[in-house]
Enzyme design. Structure first.
Site, PDB file in Angstrom:
ATOM      1  N   ARG A 264     -59.314 -70.871 -76.025  1.00  0.00           N
ATOM      2  CA  ARG A 264     -58.013 -70.213 -76.093  1.00  0.00           C
ATOM      3  C   ARG A 264     -58.137 -68.813 -75.502  1.00  0.00           C
ATOM      4  O   ARG A 264     -59.118 -68.108 -75.739  1.00  0.00           O
ATOM      5  CB  ARG A 264     -57.514 -70.130 -77.545  1.00  0.00           C
ATOM      6  CG  ARG A 264     -57.058 -71.459 -78.132  1.00  0.00           C
ATOM      7  CD  ARG A 264     -55.777 -71.946 -77.469  1.00  0.00           C
ATOM      8  NE  ARG A 264     -55.288 -73.195 -78.032  1.00  0.00           N
ATOM      9  CZ  ARG A 264     -55.562 -74.403 -77.546  1.00  0.00           C
ATOM     10  NH1 ARG A 264     -56.362 -74.512 -76.485  1.00  0.00           N
ATOM     11  NH2 ARG A 264     -55.072 -75.489 -78.100  1.00  0.00           N
ATOM     12  N   GLU A 293     -49.726 -68.007 -70.520  1.00  0.00           N
ATOM     13  CA  GLU A 293     -49.717 -69.216 -69.704  1.00  0.00           C
ATOM     14  C   GLU A 293     -48.294 -69.707 -69.463  1.00  0.00           C
ATOM     15  O   GLU A 293     -47.456 -69.615 -70.347  1.00  0.00           O
ATOM     16  CB  GLU A 293     -50.545 -70.309 -70.391  1.00  0.00           C
ATOM     17  CG  GLU A 293     -52.022 -69.942 -70.511  1.00  0.00           C
ATOM     18  CD  GLU A 293     -52.863 -71.068 -71.097  1.00  0.00           C
ATOM     19  OE1 GLU A 293     -52.409 -72.228 -71.078  1.00  0.00           O
ATOM     20  OE2 GLU A 293     -53.977 -70.795 -71.567  1.00  0.00           O
ATOM     21  N   HIS A 313     -55.448 -74.809 -67.284  1.00  0.00           N
ATOM     22  CA  HIS A 313     -55.444 -75.395 -68.633  1.00  0.00           C
ATOM     23  C   HIS A 313     -55.402 -76.925 -68.573  1.00  0.00           C
ATOM     24  O   HIS A 313     -54.462 -77.568 -69.059  1.00  0.00           O
ATOM     25  CB  HIS A 313     -54.263 -74.860 -69.457  1.00  0.00           C
ATOM     26  CG  HIS A 313     -54.514 -74.979 -70.941  1.00  0.00           C
ATOM     27  ND1 HIS A 313     -53.942 -74.141 -71.866  1.00  0.00           N
ATOM     28  CD2 HIS A 313     -55.283 -75.838 -71.662  1.00  0.00           C
ATOM     29  CE1 HIS A 313     -54.327 -74.483 -73.089  1.00  0.00           C
ATOM     30  NE2 HIS A 313     -55.147 -75.515 -72.981  1.00  0.00           N
TER      31      HIS A 313
END
Length: 348
Positions: A264, A293, A313
């Site tokens: 994270r 993000e 991601h």
């Protein structure tokens, strides 16, 4: 026996879902059929008659739960069901299922991929070739001189790829792992196949759970930062871990070290790391996650820095993950219907 009504808006693998049709009337909606997340009002309307809600990303709020009088079970196909109001579910005594470990293998594999990519500068070399660098106009084969064998070395000067993309091998290096849960352990197992030494920090596990040949438990984050050639984070975001990798700890890293983060973005002080990369105080970094993000198109990782490897991601983006979490949920729904102990019940 009348089949229970299932509101289903999760990512899934059809073959693994099929056994559920025998026991339940499954109505696929939203994400399950390629549509976006529902807003709360629409979700309330569509799920109000459900006995079971199975979702991936829809927000199962108090209002959604209270609007479904027959609701008996909630399932979220994620390792952490952050999109379910646990207090509201608890008040109704509704069990919540989740899918721990569903993407541990693929996340560990991507972590190793990022580590190799930055250590050997693979994306940089790839882009150079695509841009026409280190290439020729045609066939560049040379005739082997008498008495010699054919040689493929064609450049070793300061501006040759052999020099420009010179990297670091993994064998014999120390990998520092911050967080030694399901993913951290799998990363360590793969790394040991490369003959790497492991230095592990996890305050929730003791030496007996961690230490074995070539694996040592660190007493502090600082010990990992100072002594590792590669550092990879696999921590959940908590008050304790938020920006745990801060300016002071980044400054402890070896100038030849690399930082990897596929957990994270919140565990890292991104500005401090950017500063260290700009000043070449560490060798490089590789990321799959970010402070915000999706990552901004003008972010320094994209526009400025040449010692970073980045992906958008995608650590959990494999078809295997869909099969894994579908199998987990279906198995526990069947246990629930038989009144058996649930293996994947979230402890709210």
């Amino acid at each position: 026996m009348e089949k229970l009504k299932v509101f289903f808006s999760a990512e899934y693998e059809e073959k693994e879902l099929e056994p559920l049709y025998e026991y339940c009337d499954v109505v696929k909606e939203g994400w399950a059929i390629g549509l976006p997340k529902f807003d709360e009002e629409t979700l309330m309307e569509k799920s109000k008659g459900a006995d079971i809600i199975i979702t991936s990303y829809d927000d199962i709020t108090r209002q959604v739960i209270e609007n479904a009088p027959n609701l008996k079970l909630i399932a979220c196909t994620r390792a952490t069901p952050v999109n379910v109001d646990m207090e509201a579910a608890k008040e109704r005594n509704i069990p919540v299922l989740y899918t721990p470990g569903r993407n541990s293998d693929c996340t560990a594999e991507l972590t190793i991929g990022l580590m190799i990519s930055i250590a050997r500068k693979i994306p940089m070399a790839y882009m150079a070739l695509k841009e026409g660098k280190f290439t020729s106009e045609g066939d560049n084969r040379t005739k082997t001189k008498a008495g010699l064998k054919a040689d493929v070395v064609w450049g070793a000067s300061a501006d040759s790829p052999y020099t420009v993309f010179k990297g670091m091998q993994l064998k014999g290096k120390t990998l520092g792992i911050l967080g030694y849960g399901s993913i951290g352990k799998k990363v360590g197992r793969i790394a040991r196949a490369f003959d790497m030494q492991l230095l592990v920090y996890d305050p929730y596990q003791g030496e007996l759970e961690i230490e074995e040949f070539a694996v040592k438990k660190a007493e502090s984050v600082e010990e990992v930062m100072k002594n590792s050639d590669f550092i990879t984070s696999h921590m959940k975001v908590t008050e304790e871990t938020t920006k745990l990798i801060n300016k002071e700890r980044i400054a402890m890293m070896k100038p030849t070290a690399y930082l990897i983060n596929a957990s994270r973005g919140a565990v890292l002080d991104e500005e401090a790391l950017i500063e260290a990369l700009r000043e070449k105080r560490i060798a490089g970094a590789a990321f799959d996650v970010y402070e915000s993000e999706p990552i901004a198109k003008n972010h320094p990782y994209i526009q400025e820095l040449d010692n970073v490897v980045i992906t958008p991601h995608i650590a959990g983006a494999t078809t295997d993950v869909l099969a894994n979490h579908t199998r987990q949920v279906v198995a526990d729904v069947k246990r629930f219907l038989r009144g058996e102990h649930l293996l994947y019940q979230y402890r709210y």
